[in-house]
Design an enzyme around this catalytic site. Structure first.
Site, PDB file in Angstrom:
ATOM      1  N   HIS A  37       0.840  -1.199   0.000  1.00 20.61           N
ATOM      2  CA  HIS A  37       0.000   0.000   0.000  1.00 20.61           C
ATOM      3  C   HIS A  37       0.875   1.248   0.000  1.00 20.61           C
ATOM      4  O   HIS A  37       1.291   1.716   1.063  1.00 20.61           O
ATOM      5  CB  HIS A  37      -0.890  -0.003   1.236  1.00 20.61           C
ATOM      6  N   HIS A 268      -4.124   3.352  -3.365  1.00 21.26           N
ATOM      7  CA  HIS A 268      -4.301   2.737  -2.046  1.00 21.26           C
ATOM      8  C   HIS A 268      -3.501   1.448  -1.843  1.00 21.26           C
ATOM      9  O   HIS A 268      -2.672   1.373  -0.943  1.00 21.26           O
ATOM     10  CB  HIS A 268      -5.790   2.462  -1.774  1.00 21.26           C
TER      11      HIS A 268
HETATM   12  C1  TPP Z   1     -11.289  -4.964   9.831  1.00 18.84           C
HETATM   13  C2  TPP Z   1     -10.711  -4.786   8.457  1.00 18.84           C
HETATM   14  N1  TPP Z   1     -11.542  -4.839   7.397  1.00 18.84           N
HETATM   15  C3  TPP Z   1     -11.039  -4.723   6.145  1.00 18.84           C
HETATM   16  C4  TPP Z   1      -9.704  -4.563   5.941  1.00 18.84           C
HETATM   17  C5  TPP Z   1      -9.153  -4.490   4.524  1.00 18.84           C
HETATM   18  N2  TPP Z   1      -8.731  -3.103   4.235  1.00 18.84           N
HETATM   19  C6  TPP Z   1      -7.467  -2.741   4.333  1.00 18.84           C
HETATM   20  S1  TPP Z   1      -7.215  -1.132   4.012  1.00 18.84           S
HETATM   21  C7  TPP Z   1      -8.856  -0.893   3.693  1.00 18.84           C
HETATM   22  C8  TPP Z   1      -9.369   0.477   3.308  1.00 18.84           C
HETATM   23  C9  TPP Z   1      -9.009   1.451   4.334  1.00 18.84           C
HETATM   24  O1  TPP Z   1      -9.206   2.737   3.915  1.00 18.84           O
HETATM   25  P1  TPP Z   1      -8.435   3.909   4.650  1.00 18.84           P
HETATM   26  O2  TPP Z   1      -8.418   3.663   6.087  1.00 18.84           O
HETATM   27  O3  TPP Z   1      -9.031   5.178   4.189  1.00 18.84           O
HETATM   28  O4  TPP Z   1      -6.966   3.756   4.147  1.00 18.84           O
HETATM   29  P2  TPP Z   1      -6.281   4.517   2.912  1.00 18.84           P
HETATM   30  O5  TPP Z   1      -7.135   4.257   1.726  1.00 18.84           O
HETATM   31  O6  TPP Z   1      -6.242   5.928   3.283  1.00 18.84           O
HETATM   32  O7  TPP Z   1      -4.947   3.871   2.799  1.00 18.84           O
HETATM   33  C10 TPP Z   1      -9.561  -2.075   3.853  1.00 18.84           C
HETATM   34  C11 TPP Z   1     -11.009  -2.221   3.648  1.00 18.84           C
HETATM   35  C12 TPP Z   1      -8.886  -4.539   7.076  1.00 18.84           C
HETATM   36  N3  TPP Z   1      -7.571  -4.422   6.985  1.00 18.84           N
HETATM   37  N4  TPP Z   1      -9.417  -4.615   8.316  1.00 18.84           N
END
Ligand code: TPP
Length: 674
Positions: A37, A268
Site C-alpha cells: 500500500h 491505495h
Molecule cells: C477490519 C478490516 N476490514 C477490512 C480490511 C481491509 N482493508 C485494508 S485497508 C482498507 C481500506 C481502508 O481505507 P483507509 O483507512 O481510508 O486507508 P487509505 O485508503 O487511506 O490507505 C480495507 C477495507 C482490514 N484491513 N481490516
C-alpha cells in the site's frame, strides 16, 4: 552568514526532503514486493515526519525504554510508513535489506506490522480500528502507572495514526467513547483524512462528520492541512496541552506526489508502477535511485533518532535515585514478574479449599481466587463489560478507576466487549500491568477480533467468560454458548481453561498468571457445582491440561473425559458404572492446549488406551473426536439451547449421568459384538 555556514545550511535536509525519503522508500518497497500500500505512507509522510522529528520521545537503541512515547499505526496496511521511519531513525534490525525484502518470508517487514517482528513496532494493527482501540489501553496504562510510580518515571504520550477505515469500524466507537469518558489527555490521534478507501471515495459509504463525532465523545478536535508542517506542529502541540484525548483531522492526498494516481483509490493498495514512480520522482524533485537516501537526509533522520538519548539518560538518573523498594517494585512490574508471595498465598488458599470442599459456581470461586491474587499482585487490573456482579471480577481491595482517579484497579468498561479486549491488549503491551476482565462467554464473539490479536501477539491478558453453557438457564439460547468453546479452542495461542470446581479454578488462575506470553480464557459457570477435587496437593494438577481425577477400580473398561460443569456428571456416571462392575476412570480436561503440549506417553496414558472413551461437555462435539476416537461417544449439545431452569435443560438435552451410563453400556455391547 559565512560561505561555509551557507553551504552547511544548504546541506541540512528540509522537512520536505525528510518526508520524501519516506514516500520513496514506501513506493519503491511496494514496487519491489509487487504488493502493498504506497498511498497511505506517501500521504501521511508529512504528518509522520512532524511527529517524529519534533515531538516523539523515543530512542532507537533502547526500543523497550518504558517511558518512551508509543506510536501506533492503526492504519496498519500503511506498514511501509512505519518501516521507513524505523529505518531512517536508526533501529538496528530495520536495515535497508529489510525494506528491500518487504513482505517476504522471514523478513521483519511483514505485510502488516506484526508485533515482535522488529523493535519499534508497538502493536499489530492489520484489522482496521484495532490499533486505535489498543492505543486506548496503552494510554490508560500510562496514567495508571504514573499514578502508582509518579510522573518522574512514567510520563509519555500515545500517538495513533488512523485512517478512514479505522474510524468506520465499530470498535472505534467503543474505544473513542471510552477514551473520552476517561479523559485520556495524553492520547493523540492523527486522522489521515484522505477521503479515499479501497472502493473509491469515502462518500460512497460514509457521511459522518468525524470531528463532530469525536467532539461529542468529549475529545479535543482540530482540522489541519496534512501537508502543512507548521500547521501540523501547532495542532500536535495544542493536542498535547489538552486534558482531553485529541483527534487531529489532517486533510491529506493519498499517494501524494504520484502525478496520475494521487487522490484516487488506485494509490491505495497496489504498486504505483515504474512509470508513475519515475514521474513522482520528477514532480517531487527526488532524483535518487530506489532504496537510496542522500546523506544529508539520512543524517537529519539519524539526528532525530539520537534526540531521545539525553532524555533517556535523565530518566535513568531519576530511576537510579529511587529507593531500593520502589526501584525493585518498578523493575518487577515492568519485567512482568509475579511477586514471590503469590506462591504461598495460593498454596494456603488451596489448602483452605481442600478443607472446605465448597459447593459453588466456578464464577464465584474465580472471584474468591481473585481476592487472594489481587491482594498480593499489585499489577492486576480487573474489570467487566457491565456484568461485574455476574462475572465476579471485583474484589475488595481494588478501588475503582475513574476519570479523576487512576489509582483504582477496577474498570467499569461499560457495554463494550470489543473495546475492552483491545484495551487489555494495549495495557499488556504497554507493560507493567496484568489485565483481566469479565463478560459472558456468548459475547466472546463480540470481542473475538481483539482476542485473536492478543493471541497472535502473545500478550498476557485474561478473559473471564462466565455463563458458559445451557447451565445459565432461563436467559435462553441467545445467551447460551454452544459453539464458543470450540471456536476459542480453534484459535492458536490462546489457553482456554474450563475448570471443574473451586480447586481447579485456583490452579487455572495460577496458570493464567504464569503464562507471560499468552492470553487465557477462563470459562466459568453460572450454576453451582460440587467439589470434585477433595484433597490438597502441592503440585498444580491442571498444569498438564488433563489428568486422571478418579482411577478405575479394577482394569479400566471406560474412560470418561469431561470439562467444567460436566466433570461432576462424569463422577456420578462413573460411580454407577463401577457399581455395575464396569471399571471406569474419570479424566478432567480443563485446558486442551496445555494437554497438547505434554509428551505422547502422558497423553496416551491419560486418555486411557484400550478403554471405551466418552467425552462429556455441554457444548457441540467439535474437537472431541480426537480424544474419544473412532469407537468412542459424546454426550453434549448438537444445536442451540432453550429457555428453562438449568436442571430441566440438562435433562432435556440428555446431559446427565444416566445418559452417560446408558451410552457407555450400549457402546460396550456394540464393541463386544464386533
Ligand atoms: C477490519 C478490516 N476490514 C477490512 C480490511 C481491509 N482493508 C485494508 S485497508 C482498507 C481500506 C481502508 O481505507 P483507509 O483507512 O481510508 O486507508 P487509505 O485508503 O487511506 O490507505 C480495507 C477495507 C482490514 N484491513 N481490516
Amino acid at each position: 552568514m559565512t560561505s561555509s555556514e551557507t553551504e552547511a545550511a544548504a546541506d541540512v535536509a528540509s522537512h520536505g526532503e525528510m518526508a520524501n525519503a519516506i514516500r520513496f522508500l514506501a513506493a519503491d518497497a511496494v514496487q519491489a514486493a509487487k504488493s502493498g500500500h504506497p498511498g497511505m505512507p506517501m500521504g501521511a509522510a508529512d504528518m509522520a515526519t512532524v511527529l517524529y522529528a519534533r515531538f516523539l520521545k523515543f530512542a532507537p537503541s533502547q526500543p523497550h525504554w518504558p517511558d518512551r512515547d508509543r506510536f501506533v499505526l492503526s492504519a496498519g496496511h500503511g506498514a511501509m510508513l512505519l518501516y521507513s521511519l524505523l529505518h531512517l531513525t536508526g533501529y538496528e534490525d530495520m536495515d535497508m535489506g529489510q525494506l528491500r525484502n518487504f513482505r517476504q518470508l522471514g523478513s521483519h517487514t511483514a505485510g502488516h506490522p506484526e508485533f515482535g517482528a522488529a523493535a519499534g513496532i508497538e502493536t499489530t494493527t492489520g484489522p482496521l480500528g484495532q490499533g486505535l482501540a489498543t492505543a486506548v489501553g496503552m494510554a490508560m496504562a500510562e496514567r495508571m502507572l504514573a499514578t502508582r510510580f509518579g510522573d518522574a518515571l512514567v510520563d509519555h504520550y500515545t500517538y495513533v495514526l488512523a485512517g478512514d477505515g479505522c474510524l468506520m469500524e465499530g470498535i472505534s466507537h467503543e474505544a473513542a467513547s471510552f477514551a473520552g469518558h476517561l479523559g485520556l489527555g495524553k492520547l493523540v490521534v492523527l486522522f489521515d483524512d484522505n477521503q479515499i478507501s479501497i472502493d473509491g471515495s469515502t462518500d460512497l459509504s460514509v457521511s459522518d462528520d468525524q470531528c463532530a463525532r469525536f467532539a461529542a465523545y468529549g475529545w479535543h478536535v482540530a482540522r489541519v492541512d496534512g501537508h502543512d508542517a507548521e500547521a501540523l506542529a501547532e495542532a500536535i502541540a495544542a493536542a498535547r496541552d489538552s486534558d482531553r484525548p485529541s483527534l487531529i483531522a489532517a486533510r491529506t492526498v493519498i499517494g501524494y506526489g504520484a502525478p496520475n494516481k494521487a487522490g484516487t483509490s488506485q494509490a491505495h493498495g497496489a504498486p504505483l508502477g515504474d512509470d508513475e514512480i519515475a514521474a513522482a520522482r520528477e514532480k517531487l524533485n527526488w532524483p535518487y535511485p530506489a532504496f537510496e537516501v542522500p546523506n544529508n537526509v539520512t543524517s537529519a533522520w539519524r539526528d532525530v533518532g539520537a534526540r531521545g538519548g539525553d532524555v533517556r539518560a535523565a530518566w535513568l538518573e531519576r530511576l537510579d535515585a529511587l529507593d531500593q523498594n520502589d526501584r525493585a517494585a518498578f523493575d518487577r512490574a515492568m519485567a512482568g514478574d509475579l511477586p514471590a508471595s503469590i506462591i504461598e498465598a495460593m498454596a494456603d488458599y488451596r489448602k483452605e479449599l481442600a478443607e472446605e470442599k465448597p459447593q459453588m459456581a466456578t464464577r464465584a470461586s474465580s472471584g474468591r481466587a481473585l481476592a487472594v491474587i489481587n491482594k498480593v499482585v499489585p499489577e492486576t487490573v480487573g474489570g467487566s463489560a457491565d456484568l461485574t456482579g455476574s462475572n465476579n471480577t471485583l474484589t475488595p481491595d481494588l478501588g475503582f478507576l475513574t476519570p479523576a482517579d487512576f489509582s483504582g484497579r477496577y474498570i467499569h468498561y461499560g457495554v463494550r466487549e470489543h473495546g475492552m479486549a483491545a484495551a487489555m491488549n494495549g495495557m499488556a503491551l504497554h507493560g507493567g500491568l496484568i489485565p483481566y476482565s469479565g463478560g459472558f462467554l456468548i459475547f466472546s464473539d463480540y470481542a473475538r477480533g481483539a482476542i485473536r490479536l492478543g493471541a497472535l501477539m502473545g500478550v498476557r491478558v485474561i478473559h473471564v467468560l462466565t455463563h458458559d453453557s445451557i447451565g445459565l438457564g432461563e436467559d435462553g439460547p441467545t445467551h447460551q454458548p454452544v459453539e464458543h468453546l470450540a471456536a476459542l479452542r480453534a484459535m492458536p495461542g490462546l489457553n482456554v481453561f474450563r475448570p471443574a470446581d473451586a480447586m481447579e479454578v485456583a490452579e487455572c488462575w495460577e496458570l493464567a498468571l504464569e503464562a507471560k506470553d499468552r492470553p487465557s480464557a477462563m470459562v466459568l459457570t453460572r450454576q453451582g457445582l460440587p467439589a470434585v477435587r477433595l484433597e490438597y496437593q502441592e503440585d498444580n494438577a491442571c498444569a498438564r491440561g488433563a489428568y486422571e481425577l478418579i482411577a478405575a477400580e479394577g482394569e479400566a473398561a471406560v474412560t470418561l473425559l469431561a470439562t467444567g460443569s460436566e466433570v461432576s456428571i462424569a463422577v456420578a456416571a462413573r460411580n454407577h458404572l463401577q457399581s455395575a462392575d464396569i471399571p471406569t476412570r474419570v479424566v478432567s480436561m480443563p485446558c486442551w492446549e496445555l494437554f497438547e503440549e505434554q509428551d505422547a506417553g502422558y497423553r496416551r496414558e491419560t486418555l486411557g488406551p484400550g478403554t471405551l472413551r466418552i467425552g462429556i461437555e455441554a457444548a457441540v462435539s467439535m474437537g472431541w473426536d480426537r480424544y474419544v476416537g473412532e469407537n468412542g461417544g459424546f454426550v453434549g449439545m448438537s444445536g442451540f439451547g432453550a429457555s428453562a431452569p438449568a436442571k430441566d435443560l440438562f435433562k432435556h438435552f440428555g446431559i446427565t449421568a444416566e445418559a452417560v451410563v446408558e451410552l457407555a453400556k450400549t457402546k460396550l455391547a456394540e464393541l463386544q459384538d464386533e
